[in-house]
Design a protein around this motif. Structure first.
Motif, PDB file in Angstrom:
ATOM      1  N   LYS A 158       0.822  -1.219   0.000  1.00 30.58           N
ATOM      2  CA  LYS A 158       0.000   0.000   0.000  1.00 30.58           C
ATOM      3  C   LYS A 158       0.851   1.262   0.000  1.00 30.58           C
ATOM      4  CE  LYS A 158      -4.158  -1.785   0.234  1.00 30.58           C
ATOM      5  NZ  LYS A 158      -5.172  -1.560  -0.767  1.00 30.58           N
ATOM      6  N   PHE A 159       2.148   1.131   0.199  1.00 30.44           N
ATOM      7  CA  PHE A 159       3.046   2.285   0.196  1.00 30.44           C
ATOM      8  C   PHE A 159       3.539   2.622  -1.213  1.00 30.44           C
ATOM      9  CE2 PHE A 159       2.796   2.168   4.638  1.00 30.44           C
ATOM     10  CZ  PHE A 159       3.379   3.320   5.143  1.00 30.44           C
ATOM     11  N   PHE A 160       3.181   1.821  -2.191  1.00 26.27           N
ATOM     12  CA  PHE A 160       3.603   2.080  -3.566  1.00 26.27           C
ATOM     13  C   PHE A 160       2.623   2.999  -4.278  1.00 26.27           C
ATOM     14  CE2 PHE A 160       6.248  -1.575  -2.753  1.00 26.27           C
ATOM     15  CZ  PHE A 160       7.382  -1.321  -3.506  1.00 26.27           C
ATOM     16  N   ASN A 161       3.173   3.935  -5.036  1.00 28.79           N
ATOM     17  CA  ASN A 161       2.392   4.851  -5.865  1.00 28.79           C
ATOM     18  C   ASN A 161       2.029   4.121  -7.154  1.00 28.79           C
ATOM     19  OD1 ASN A 161       1.283   6.998  -7.239  1.00 28.79           O
ATOM     20  ND2 ASN A 161       3.227   8.041  -7.565  1.00 28.79           N
ATOM     21  N   THR A 162       0.941   3.372  -7.099  1.00 29.29           N
ATOM     22  CA  THR A 162       0.573   2.504  -8.214  1.00 29.29           C
ATOM     23  C   THR A 162       0.135   3.273  -9.460  1.00 29.29           C
ATOM     24  OG1 THR A 162      -1.684   2.292  -7.361  1.00 29.29           O
ATOM     25  CG2 THR A 162      -0.083   0.600  -6.707  1.00 29.29           C
ATOM     26  N   GLY A 192       1.794   5.954 -10.490  1.00 32.27           N
ATOM     27  CA  GLY A 192       2.967   6.689 -10.940  1.00 32.27           C
ATOM     28  C   GLY A 192       3.609   6.120 -12.194  1.00 32.27           C
ATOM     29  N   LYS A 193       4.246   6.996 -12.926  1.00 35.23           N
ATOM     30  CA  LYS A 193       4.924   6.638 -14.179  1.00 35.23           C
ATOM     31  C   LYS A 193       6.018   5.587 -13.937  1.00 35.23           C
ATOM     32  CE  LYS A 193       7.637   8.813 -17.847  1.00 35.23           C
ATOM     33  NZ  LYS A 193       8.252  10.052 -18.308  1.00 35.23           N
ATOM     34  N   LEU A 194       6.839   5.810 -12.911  1.00 33.54           N
ATOM     35  CA  LEU A 194       7.949   4.898 -12.629  1.00 33.54           C
ATOM     36  C   LEU A 194       7.434   3.497 -12.264  1.00 33.54           C
ATOM     37  CD1 LEU A 194      10.993   4.549 -12.406  1.00 33.54           C
ATOM     38  CD2 LEU A 194      10.865   5.432 -10.072  1.00 33.54           C
ATOM     39  N   SER A 208      14.610   3.671  -2.727  1.00 31.60           N
ATOM     40  CA  SER A 208      15.479   4.052  -3.836  1.00 31.60           C
ATOM     41  C   SER A 208      14.996   5.293  -4.586  1.00 31.60           C
ATOM     42  CB  SER A 208      15.621   2.886  -4.822  1.00 31.60           C
ATOM     43  OG  SER A 208      14.418   2.692  -5.553  1.00 31.60           O
ATOM     44  N   ASP A 209      13.689   5.546  -4.565  1.00 28.98           N
ATOM     45  CA  ASP A 209      13.148   6.667  -5.329  1.00 28.98           C
ATOM     46  C   ASP A 209      11.812   7.093  -4.726  1.00 28.98           C
ATOM     47  OD1 ASP A 209      11.864   8.307  -7.341  1.00 28.98           O
ATOM     48  OD2 ASP A 209      13.253   7.461  -8.810  1.00 28.98           O
ATOM     49  N   GLY A 210      11.730   8.336  -4.277  1.00 27.01           N
ATOM     50  CA  GLY A 210      10.515   8.844  -3.652  1.00 27.01           C
ATOM     51  C   GLY A 210       9.301   8.805  -4.559  1.00 27.01           C
ATOM     52  N   MET A 211       9.524   8.778  -5.874  1.00 26.68           N
ATOM     53  CA  MET A 211       8.391   8.754  -6.793  1.00 26.68           C
ATOM     54  C   MET A 211       7.665   7.399  -6.784  1.00 26.68           C
ATOM     55  SD  MET A 211       8.378  11.816  -7.620  1.00 26.68           S
ATOM     56  CE  MET A 211       7.189  11.969  -8.938  1.00 26.68           C
ATOM     57  N   LEU A 212       8.255   6.410  -6.136  1.00 18.84           N
ATOM     58  CA  LEU A 212       7.588   5.114  -5.985  1.00 18.84           C
ATOM     59  C   LEU A 212       6.673   5.085  -4.766  1.00 18.84           C
ATOM     60  CD1 LEU A 212      10.487   2.657  -6.868  1.00 18.84           C
ATOM     61  CD2 LEU A 212       8.419   3.101  -8.212  1.00 18.84           C
ATOM     62  N   VAL A 213       6.816   6.059  -3.875  1.00 20.50           N
ATOM     63  CA  VAL A 213       6.069   6.082  -2.620  1.00 20.50           C
ATOM     64  C   VAL A 213       4.729   6.781  -2.807  1.00 20.50           C
ATOM     65  CG1 VAL A 213       6.114   6.823  -0.202  1.00 20.50           C
ATOM     66  CG2 VAL A 213       8.248   6.120  -1.336  1.00 20.50           C
ATOM     67  N   LYS A 214       3.679   6.152  -2.297  1.00 14.60           N
ATOM     68  CA  LYS A 214       2.340   6.749  -2.368  1.00 14.60           C
ATOM     69  C   LYS A 214       2.348   8.074  -1.628  1.00 14.60           C
ATOM     70  CE  LYS A 214      -2.509   5.749  -2.054  1.00 14.60           C
ATOM     71  NZ  LYS A 214      -2.876   6.009  -3.437  1.00 14.60           N
ATOM     72  N   ARG A 215       1.729   9.050  -2.238  1.00 11.91           N
ATOM     73  CA  ARG A 215       1.700  10.378  -1.654  1.00 11.91           C
ATOM     74  C   ARG A 215       0.309  10.964  -1.732  1.00 11.91           C
ATOM     75  NH1 ARG A 215       4.446  10.679  -6.730  1.00 11.91           N
ATOM     76  NH2 ARG A 215       3.218  11.912  -8.159  1.00 11.91           N
ATOM     77  N   PRO A 216       0.036  11.932  -0.904  1.00 13.07           N
ATOM     78  CA  PRO A 216       0.872  12.404   0.188  1.00 13.07           C
ATOM     79  C   PRO A 216       0.976  11.344   1.286  1.00 13.07           C
ATOM     80  CG  PRO A 216      -1.299  13.405   0.337  1.00 13.07           C
ATOM     81  CD  PRO A 216      -1.270  12.621  -0.941  1.00 13.07           C
TER      82      PRO A 216
END
Length: 117
Positions: free
Chosen positions: A55-59, A61-63, A87-95
């Motif tokens: 659930k912490f992944f930004n599903t 997201g482009k990456l 490794s990359d904040g863009m993989l983390v679900k936000r906010p």
């Protein structure tokens, strides 16, 4: 103090920050791309959230899509997922909202209201 990992170009993050401002909640905003959490921090936040690590992944997201993680996460260990998230904040679900009592991935006004008001 409330901390929030955000990305300035994310409309959901901006909506969440406006909600915090409108409700008079003081917070420290961290740029998830430049100041992303390290492995130990992600592990701690995950444990505090009570959520499955996936659930912490930004599903959306482009990456995430480029790496085809939807096909790979099921076969990954927690340690491998933690390495990837760190490794990359863009993989983390936000906010990603962090308080003394809870950690919430994503913005749902009713959930944030219950946690903060």
């Amino acid at each position: 103090m409330v901390k929030i990992y955000c990305y300035s170009k994310c409309s959901t993050c901006n909506k969440a920050l406006k909600w915090l401002d409108a409700n008079g909640i003081k917070y420290e905003s961290l740029d998830i791309k430049e100041q992303h959490p390290d492995k130990d921090t992600v592990k701690d936040l995950n444990a505090r959230s009570g959520l499955p690590l996936k659930k912490f992944f930004n599903t959306s997201g482009k990456l995430y899509r480029e790496m085809e993680l939807s096909k790979k996460l099921a076969d990954m260990t927690d340690d491998e997922m933690l390495d990837l998230l760190a490794s990359d904040g863009m993989l983390v679900k936000r906010p990603l909202l962090i308080t003394d009592k809870t950690v919430i991935a994503g913005f749902k006004e009713d959930v944030w209201k219950e946690a903060l008001l």
